[in-house]
Design an enzyme around this catalytic site. Sequence first.
Site, PDB file in Angstrom:
ATOM      1  N   TYR B  57      16.950 -35.754 -42.670  1.00 18.99           N
ATOM      2  CA  TYR B  57      17.518 -36.918 -41.980  1.00 18.99           C
ATOM      3  C   TYR B  57      17.089 -38.203 -42.677  1.00 18.99           C
ATOM      4  O   TYR B  57      15.905 -38.499 -42.786  1.00 18.99           O
ATOM      5  CB  TYR B  57      17.076 -36.954 -40.517  1.00 18.99           C
ATOM      6  CG  TYR B  57      17.635 -35.860 -39.637  1.00 18.99           C
ATOM      7  CD1 TYR B  57      18.775 -35.139 -39.985  1.00 18.99           C
ATOM      8  CD2 TYR B  57      17.025 -35.559 -38.416  1.00 18.99           C
ATOM      9  CE1 TYR B  57      19.275 -34.137 -39.158  1.00 18.99           C
ATOM     10  CE2 TYR B  57      17.523 -34.561 -37.584  1.00 18.99           C
ATOM     11  CZ  TYR B  57      18.639 -33.852 -37.966  1.00 18.99           C
ATOM     12  OH  TYR B  57      19.123 -32.868 -37.134  1.00 18.99           O
ATOM     13  N   ASN B 162      21.800 -23.514 -35.617  1.00 17.08           N
ATOM     14  CA  ASN B 162      23.126 -23.116 -36.113  1.00 17.08           C
ATOM     15  C   ASN B 162      23.182 -21.646 -36.526  1.00 17.08           C
ATOM     16  O   ASN B 162      23.980 -21.270 -37.384  1.00 17.08           O
ATOM     17  CB  ASN B 162      23.542 -24.002 -37.302  1.00 17.08           C
ATOM     18  CG  ASN B 162      23.484 -25.478 -36.970  1.00 17.08           C
ATOM     19  OD1 ASN B 162      24.179 -25.941 -36.078  1.00 17.08           O
ATOM     20  ND2 ASN B 162      22.619 -26.223 -37.640  1.00 17.08           N
ATOM     21  N   TRP B 212      23.116 -30.049 -30.073  1.00 15.45           N
ATOM     22  CA  TRP B 212      23.287 -31.268 -30.858  1.00 15.45           C
ATOM     23  C   TRP B 212      24.744 -31.678 -30.832  1.00 15.45           C
ATOM     24  O   TRP B 212      25.619 -30.873 -30.542  1.00 15.45           O
ATOM     25  CB  TRP B 212      22.762 -31.128 -32.278  1.00 15.45           C
ATOM     26  CG  TRP B 212      23.393 -30.141 -33.215  1.00 15.45           C
ATOM     27  CD1 TRP B 212      23.041 -28.842 -33.401  1.00 15.45           C
ATOM     28  CD2 TRP B 212      24.448 -30.395 -34.160  1.00 15.45           C
ATOM     29  NE1 TRP B 212      23.806 -28.265 -34.378  1.00 15.45           N
ATOM     30  CE2 TRP B 212      24.681 -29.188 -34.866  1.00 15.45           C
ATOM     31  CE3 TRP B 212      25.225 -31.513 -34.488  1.00 15.45           C
ATOM     32  CZ2 TRP B 212      25.658 -29.070 -35.874  1.00 15.45           C
ATOM     33  CZ3 TRP B 212      26.192 -31.397 -35.490  1.00 15.45           C
ATOM     34  CH2 TRP B 212      26.399 -30.199 -36.164  1.00 15.45           C
ATOM     35  N   SER B 213      24.984 -32.940 -31.096  1.00 13.78           N
ATOM     36  CA  SER B 213      26.346 -33.466 -31.151  1.00 13.78           C
ATOM     37  C   SER B 213      27.071 -33.332 -29.824  1.00 13.78           C
ATOM     38  O   SER B 213      28.262 -32.997 -29.779  1.00 13.78           O
ATOM     39  CB  SER B 213      27.131 -32.754 -32.257  1.00 13.78           C
ATOM     40  OG  SER B 213      28.315 -33.473 -32.550  1.00 13.78           O
TER      41      SER B 213
END
Lengths: 303, 303, 303
Positions: B57, B162, B212-213
């Site tokens: 990040y 993920n 997330w998101s």
Amino acid sequence: MSKLARVQMSPSGPSFSELVLGYWRMGDWERTDQQHLGFLEQHLELGITTVDHAHVYGSNPSCEEMFGRALKLAPALRDKIEIVSKCGIELVAPNGPSVNHYDSSVGAIIESVETSLRRLGVDHLDALLIHRPDWLMDADAVARAFEQLQVAGKVSHFGVSNFTSSQFQLLQSRLDGSLITNQIELNPLHLESIADGTLDYLQQVRVRPMAWSSLAGGRIFTALEQSARRVRKELEAISDELGASSIDQVIYAWVRQLPSRPVVVLGSGNIDRIQSAIDSIKLTLSRDQWYRIWVASTGEGVP
Amino acid sequence: MSKLARVQMSPSGPSFSELVLGYWRMGDWERTDQQHLGFLEQHLELGITTVDHAHVYGSNPSCEEMFGRALKLAPALRDKIEIVSKCGIELVAPNGPSVNHYDSSVGAIIESVETSLRRLGVDHLDALLIHRPDWLMDADAVARAFEQLQVAGKVSHFGVSNFTSSQFQLLQSRLDGSLITNQIELNPLHLESIADGTLDYLQQVRVRPMAWSSLAGGRIFTALEQSARRVRKELEAISDELGASSIDQVIYAWVRQLPSRPVVVLGSGNIDRIQSAIDSIKLTLSRDQWYRIWVASTGEGVP
Amino acid sequence: MSKLARVQMSPSGPSFSELVLGYWRMGDWERTDQQHLGFLEQHLELGITTVDHAHVYGSNPSCEEMFGRALKLAPALRDKIEIVSKCGIELVAPNGPSVNHYDSSVGAIIESVETSLRRLGVDHLDALLIHRPDWLMDADAVARAFEQLQVAGKVSHFGVSNFTSSQFQLLQSRLDGSLITNQIELNPLHLESIADGTLDYLQQVRVRPMAWSSLAGGRIFTALEQSARRVRKELEAISDELGASSIDQVIYAWVRQLPSRPVVVLGSGNIDRIQSAIDSIKLTLSRDQWYRIWVASTGEGVP
């Protein structure tokens, strides 16, 4: 005249008749209670003792209610049949849901069973299935509902319908007893459960699927798309080769030969078609014939 | 003003705050170290104690470095927060990789953690996640790296991000302790993990996902495709029905109601939006409302 | 000149050579029995001791028959090689099947093995694989066939080919011993097994896949679609970077670096190409290089 065998649905599960009578269209049959009873007595005589219902089948009156009225005319029949019903679908209604959705909460499951019992006029279901996988299914909650219903003597066995393997395994992980079935859509125009692992897993854990829509809701006789035409043509050829009386006999045999040994749910109210389905039990397709139907449906040879 | 609960991430896992502050965009906030510290103190005060970072990040400086500078101004805060970081992505760089790729080798994992610790100015991470499934992941190697890091006191807990269910099970099979989370993309425009079995499996093993998101990177407010328009419209209607202050509140509630109980990672640096997210904890959608958003996203009713 | 290592196929499984010689195209080589023997002796000398056959490879004569004739010229070689063959495909034939299909019944498996043994002129196979997943596979029946064959000393080990994880787990659930491999299609133009969980599961249970069609049946050199062009270009660049002698060397290295450690089945009858494949064992791609090939094939960067 053939008579039906009984089959065990899972290692410690109940015995059902090898074909099941699905009552979801009984509202279309336009019969009196007495006529419904007559039909029930006829298929019982033939060995079909297991009947398939769901909370959401039919409306004003519901199929469960119609069936209950017929059963009330001959209450002694209750102990000669196995009643399967399903819960968990909430349909759009005035002052009700604004979209069809699923509800597998404890309250919804128990309320649905209470309603089914009241409509059917019986004190217990032989099996209750979760009708559709609910994205909000809390498996612990479902397990609690199942336990309450079993302890209260209101449901003897539990299963699911239209579940994937991962959904099946999730729910099973929370239960002491084994799920007794996964009732799935399965016919020569709908091969998904064969290829996606659903049937592999059921075979692995020795749980027999129930197959709904074996005739693709009639589309197998009428649909115009190429795959349906090809399948129909093969079914007709194989029907001739086997000396079957109709292509639905071939379809039932095709479904039943799957190694997970699906129990076919018949949707007809016509006793001659039921008899024909029972007669199909004696049919066995060669592997060549079985795969000809597969190839006709997919439009390509196997690799 | 609501304050946040803490939740246990897995049966033997750590407790995190029920919402997590994701710092991946902190470079865009254009703040001084003192301002970053102020923001951290504010969300800590509100009960958000868990912060989410990753090796990749930000750049020049990295988000970890910026966060570390802020933390250096008030070192006592370290023990009041849980720091999650991630490893395993190698980005294109001059004299470096020519394509973005993944690296879950022992050396890469350990080097990444050392870098994260140095940047953050701390001696341990509370949790380390493998950022992406690496097609070259040797699960035994990852297990060795995890063990080294745990024995050295550099990482307390481990998870993934993920991952599919099969990837999760593979890695878990090599570990003594349980993976504590799978951080996944999840929002009303991104339903994959709900339908593909990822969340079924996490519910089964009682591991809480991190989402997330949740706002689809802002697309949920702005995207023009039909599904986004439909979802936005339903969110607005439901926001009104619930008396929510904004549609993001409805989204957070929608995500949190999934039975795997996702922990939402917030990406905002605006304390008012954070407060609004915290206030959304009290919202509960009816099942009808939850499925209206599902139907709006998929464009078709449930079967 | 490199010589090949041996590898264990599964925790309690047999050792094979790290590369396997696939004989499915030997009919195209237009050689005498003596020449076939000469080739066999050459690759044995290089360390390739495992040969791959199948009931359906070649016709008039079958590949098994051709190989058997060569072996008859030097019977002592039998004990220096491992023979893998496969069963279960029924091909269209005059007076035979009207569509290609699969047959994993007890009778078909045993008859296929008897035929293979007779053709090969040997008394046992080192491994028998079910060639394709048969939708009619009764896993209990397959297990019975395997047991009969093992007890009779006709087959030492068992495996599968082209199976999904759920099919693999189903069959494994009925066996005492472990399946020793899943032989799958795998090359830079065919990534399915990498992404769909097949290789994850094999890595988890420590069963080594065999990779067939590593060169995509030659398409990797000739195919005109964009993905093939991109892959070829990357392979050529990486071949230069590594000082490889050809792009097939890079492909073999790429496949072998997968963490499930596939054993590559070579399809060439050219001893120079076999030597080149063996020499490729020393090649190691960097992760950057490995992913460049992945990205070239998929046409998009990893997320």
